[in-house]
Design a protein around this motif. Structure first.
Motif, PDB file in Angstrom:
ATOM      1  N   THR A 185       0.809  -1.181  -0.006  1.00  0.00           N
ATOM      2  CA  THR A 185      -0.183  -0.209   0.001  1.00  0.00           C
ATOM      3  C   THR A 185       0.872   1.113  -0.249  1.00  0.00           C
ATOM      4  O   THR A 185       0.295   2.608  -0.390  1.00  0.00           O
ATOM      5  N   ASP A 186       2.318   1.592   0.167  1.00  0.00           N
ATOM      6  CA  ASP A 186       3.469   2.134   0.495  1.00  0.00           C
ATOM      7  C   ASP A 186       4.435   1.787  -0.508  1.00  0.00           C
ATOM      8  O   ASP A 186       5.230   2.176  -0.324  1.00  0.00           O
ATOM      9  N   ILE A 187       4.090   1.979  -1.722  1.00  0.00           N
ATOM     10  CA  ILE A 187       5.388   1.514  -2.754  1.00  0.00           C
ATOM     11  C   ILE A 187       6.655   3.215  -2.645  1.00  0.00           C
ATOM     12  O   ILE A 187       5.730   3.775  -3.483  1.00  0.00           O
ATOM     13  N   ARG A 188       7.540   2.750  -2.118  1.00  0.00           N
ATOM     14  CA  ARG A 188       8.205   4.020  -1.858  1.00  0.00           C
ATOM     15  C   ARG A 188      10.093   3.014  -2.685  1.00  0.00           C
ATOM     16  O   ARG A 188      10.822   3.813  -3.078  1.00  0.00           O
ATOM     17  N   GLN A 189      10.382   2.356  -2.783  1.00  0.00           N
ATOM     18  CA  GLN A 189      11.551   1.439  -2.933  1.00  0.00           C
ATOM     19  C   GLN A 189      11.637   1.325  -3.821  1.00  0.00           C
ATOM     20  O   GLN A 189      10.973   0.169  -4.934  1.00  0.00           O
ATOM     21  N   VAL A 190      12.621   1.562  -4.456  1.00  0.00           N
ATOM     22  CA  VAL A 190      13.238   1.351  -5.959  1.00  0.00           C
ATOM     23  C   VAL A 190      14.972   1.542  -5.885  1.00  0.00           C
ATOM     24  O   VAL A 190      15.882   1.658  -5.378  1.00  0.00           O
ATOM     25  N   PHE A 191      14.899  -0.266  -6.096  1.00  0.00           N
ATOM     26  CA  PHE A 191      16.591  -1.076  -6.344  1.00  0.00           C
ATOM     27  C   PHE A 191      17.214  -0.587  -7.373  1.00  0.00           C
ATOM     28  O   PHE A 191      16.723  -0.965  -8.572  1.00  0.00           O
ATOM     29  N   GLU A 192      18.578  -0.526  -7.278  1.00  0.00           N
ATOM     30  CA  GLU A 192      19.313   0.030  -8.352  1.00  0.00           C
ATOM     31  C   GLU A 192      20.641  -0.486  -8.602  1.00  0.00           C
ATOM     32  O   GLU A 192      21.021  -1.249  -7.695  1.00  0.00           O
ATOM     33  N   TYR A 193      20.607  -1.782  -9.246  1.00  0.00           N
ATOM     34  CA  TYR A 193      22.142  -2.134 -10.192  1.00  0.00           C
ATOM     35  C   TYR A 193      22.858  -1.807 -11.090  1.00  0.00           C
ATOM     36  O   TYR A 193      22.291  -1.759 -12.189  1.00  0.00           O
ATOM     37  N   ASP A 194      23.603  -1.765 -10.591  1.00  0.00           N
ATOM     38  CA  ASP A 194      24.910  -1.091 -11.930  1.00  0.00           C
ATOM     39  C   ASP A 194      25.288  -1.963 -12.730  1.00  0.00           C
ATOM     40  O   ASP A 194      25.330  -2.014 -13.979  1.00  0.00           O
ATOM     41  N   LEU A 195      25.001  -3.560 -12.323  1.00  0.00           N
ATOM     42  CA  LEU A 195      25.576  -3.895 -13.282  1.00  0.00           C
ATOM     43  C   LEU A 195      24.685  -5.693 -13.598  1.00  0.00           C
ATOM     44  O   LEU A 195      23.849  -5.644 -12.363  1.00  0.00           O
ATOM     45  N   ILE A 196      24.209  -6.247 -14.581  1.00  0.00           N
ATOM     46  CA  ILE A 196      23.455  -7.059 -15.167  1.00  0.00           C
ATOM     47  C   ILE A 196      23.929  -7.925 -14.551  1.00  0.00           C
ATOM     48  O   ILE A 196      22.805  -9.245 -13.450  1.00  0.00           O
ATOM     49  N   ARG A 197      24.956  -8.952 -14.037  1.00  0.00           N
ATOM     50  CA  ARG A 197      25.044  -9.621 -12.894  1.00  0.00           C
ATOM     51  C   ARG A 197      24.291  -9.656 -11.497  1.00  0.00           C
ATOM     52  O   ARG A 197      24.053 -10.530 -10.770  1.00  0.00           O
ATOM     53  N   GLN A 198      25.048  -8.021 -11.016  1.00  0.00           N
ATOM     54  CA  GLN A 198      24.504  -7.864 -10.083  1.00  0.00           C
ATOM     55  C   GLN A 198      22.786  -7.643  -9.552  1.00  0.00           C
ATOM     56  O   GLN A 198      22.105  -8.118  -8.759  1.00  0.00           O
ATOM     57  N   PHE A 199      22.098  -7.550 -10.766  1.00  0.00           N
ATOM     58  CA  PHE A 199      20.921  -7.943 -10.666  1.00  0.00           C
ATOM     59  C   PHE A 199      20.056  -9.250 -11.098  1.00  0.00           C
ATOM     60  O   PHE A 199      19.483  -9.385 -10.483  1.00  0.00           O
TER      61      PHE A 199
END
Length: 490
Positions: free
Chosen positions: A279-293
């Motif tokens: 109900t309170d979506i605020r987090q955006v995950f950022e990955y610098d590299l594809i393998r991290q993702f």
């Protein structure tokens, strides 16, 4: 006579037993001898007044009269019923017409009551059957959830082991290699494992020269069926390739993105992901590299100043574009400075469940990016639920041009845009769905299609096109997948 009186007196004295009694003998006013006695009341401390006594007597008399009348009425009815029963059992006429009609009315009332009872019985039996089916379905769902829970527990254990390995020393994948980092890249930062619990792992940031990004396709357009470059009609969608699976229930629905026009400090590998259950979506995950993702190690977590709604977000030119929760407002969030740069209310757009895609999820407003720029897909009351498509200015979010299609938004599962043409998908759950409609903004016309589209995990909540990679990105029931595509020759 005196003997009788003495006998009566003896009986009274014997009746009261141990009670206190008084006996007196005296002449009355006329000179006659009188015997008197008195006994104390066992319950009353004082004698009631004469008026109260009379009132109580009258009340008792009324109650007695009412009971007598009720008794007499009951006796009369009983006698009538006995006579009627006697006539019926002996085969004699039942009596006057009024009596027969009364009996008929009673029989009809009994029939109606029986029918009502039978109807209630059937309803209860049906409700019981439904409850049994629901119970079976819930038990099956419980078994599935237990299996998923066990699978998630295994994944969590695996992740814990990976984190423990990272804490013990330098991650071997942090070292650059010719396969991981393109020629001309420069290392900006090393792994920082101080805050592993929050999964904000700093990794290598690479700056890829623009000439290398465009090496495969100088025009930046998707390849067509003959291997050339340029726009055309979608003719083929490949099998889904699974890149990552969400770890928790919040990832059943979501959106993942890459910037087709990335600028420093971001590259064509930088990936963003948002889990949209909640109900309170605020987090955006950022990955610098594809393998991290693919391994689940974000390099940064953005916390948006305003919550977003559903799975319609996109990243374009260094900004995240998303719909604000429970509104028809679109926001532009600068990922580098972590600030809001613009916001715009889409005129008349339905929101929060007015005109979603067929799977629901408050997907009323869906943003998209293609070779031409930034788009918003929605519907309005004026369009009567048909898809409306508007081209947006990426800086100000002003509407530059709008098209109203003849495709009902709630009849399709999702939509994406390639080279200015809107494409819709027929089903979010069928394993063998199709890309079923195309609307060309260049000609203002639509056509039916039957391009096969696979929903491998049977719940696609997001489908977007990335014009740089010439792929479709999708979120299918916890799974982040991609599809290769082919376009026809212009």
């Amino acid at each position: 006579m005196p003997a009788v009186q003495l006998l009566l007196l003896a009986c009274l004295v014997g009746g009261v037993g141990a009670r206190t009694a008084q006996f007196q003998k005296a002449n009355d006013r006329s000179g006659r001898c009188q015997y008197t006695f008195s006994v104390a009341s066992p319950s009353e401390s004082s004698c009631p007044e004469q008026g109260q006594a009379m009132s109580a007597i009258q009340e008792l008399q009324r109650e007695s009269s009412e009971q007598r009348a009720t008794l007499e009425s009951t006796k009369a009815r009983l006698s009538s019923l006995e006579a009627l029963l006697h006539r019926l059992t002996s085969g004699q006429p039942a009596g006057p017409l009024e009596t027969q009609q009364g009996l008929q009315s009673e029989l009809e009332a009994l029939r109606r009551e029986r029918e009502q009872l039978e109807t209630q019985t059937r309803e209860l039996e049906s409700a019981y059957s439904n409850l049994v089916r629901d119970k079976s379905a819930l038990e099956e769902e419980k078994r599935q959830l237990q299996a998923e829970n066990e699978d998630l527990a295994r994944r969590l254990e695996s992740s814990s082991q990976e984190v423990a390995s990272l804490r013990r020393g330098q991650c071997p994948q942090a070292h650059s290699s010719s396969q991981d980092v393109p020629s001309g890249s420069r290392e900006v930062a090393k792994w920082n494992l101080e805050n592993v619990d929050f999964q904000e792992l700093k990794s290598e940031l690479t700056e890829v020269p623009a000439s290398q990004i465009l090496k495969e396709s100088p025009s930046g357009h998707p390849r067509n069926e003959e291997g050339g470059t340029g726009c055309g009609e979608l003719v083929w969608v490949g099998e889904p390739i699974t890149l990552r699976t969400a770890e928790t229930i919040t990832g059943k629905y979501g959106v993942w993105m890459r910037d087709p026009q990335a600028a420093f400090p971001y590259t064509q590998e930088t990936t963003w992901r948002i889990d949209t259950v909640g109900t309170d979506i605020r987090q955006v995950f950022e990955y610098d590299l594809i393998r991290q993702f693919t391994q689940g190690y974000p390099s940064k977590v953005h916390v948006l100043p305003r919550p977003l709604e559903s799975t319609g977000a996109v990243v374009y030119r260094g900004s995240l574009y998303f719909q604000a929760a429970e509104s028809r407002t679109v926001l532009r969030y600068d990922l580098r400075t972590e600030t809001l740069k613009a916001e715009k209310e889409i005129p008349g757009a339905g929101y929060h469940g007015q005109f979603p895609y067929s799977w629901g999820g408050y997907t009323d407003i869906d943003l998209a990016v293609d070779e031409i720029g930034l788009w918003v897909i929605y519907s309005t009351e004026a369009a009567k639920g048909a898809i409306v498509l508007s081209k947006l200015n990426p800086e100000t979010l002003e509407l530059e041009q709008t098209w109203e299609t003849n495709i009902r938004k709630q009849s399709v599962a999702n939509a994406f845009i390639i080279c200015g043409t809107l494409y819709t998908v027929s089903s979010y759950s069928s394993p063998d769905a199709t890309v079923n409609f195309a609307y060309d903004t260049g000609t203002g016309s639509s056509k039916a299609l039957t391009v096969p589209f696979k929903n491998r995990y049977k719940y696609s909540s997001m489908i977007d096109y990335n014009p740089l990679e010439r792929k479709l990105f999708a979120w299918d029931n916890f799974n982040m997948v991609s599809y290769d595509i082919k376009l026809s020759r212009m």
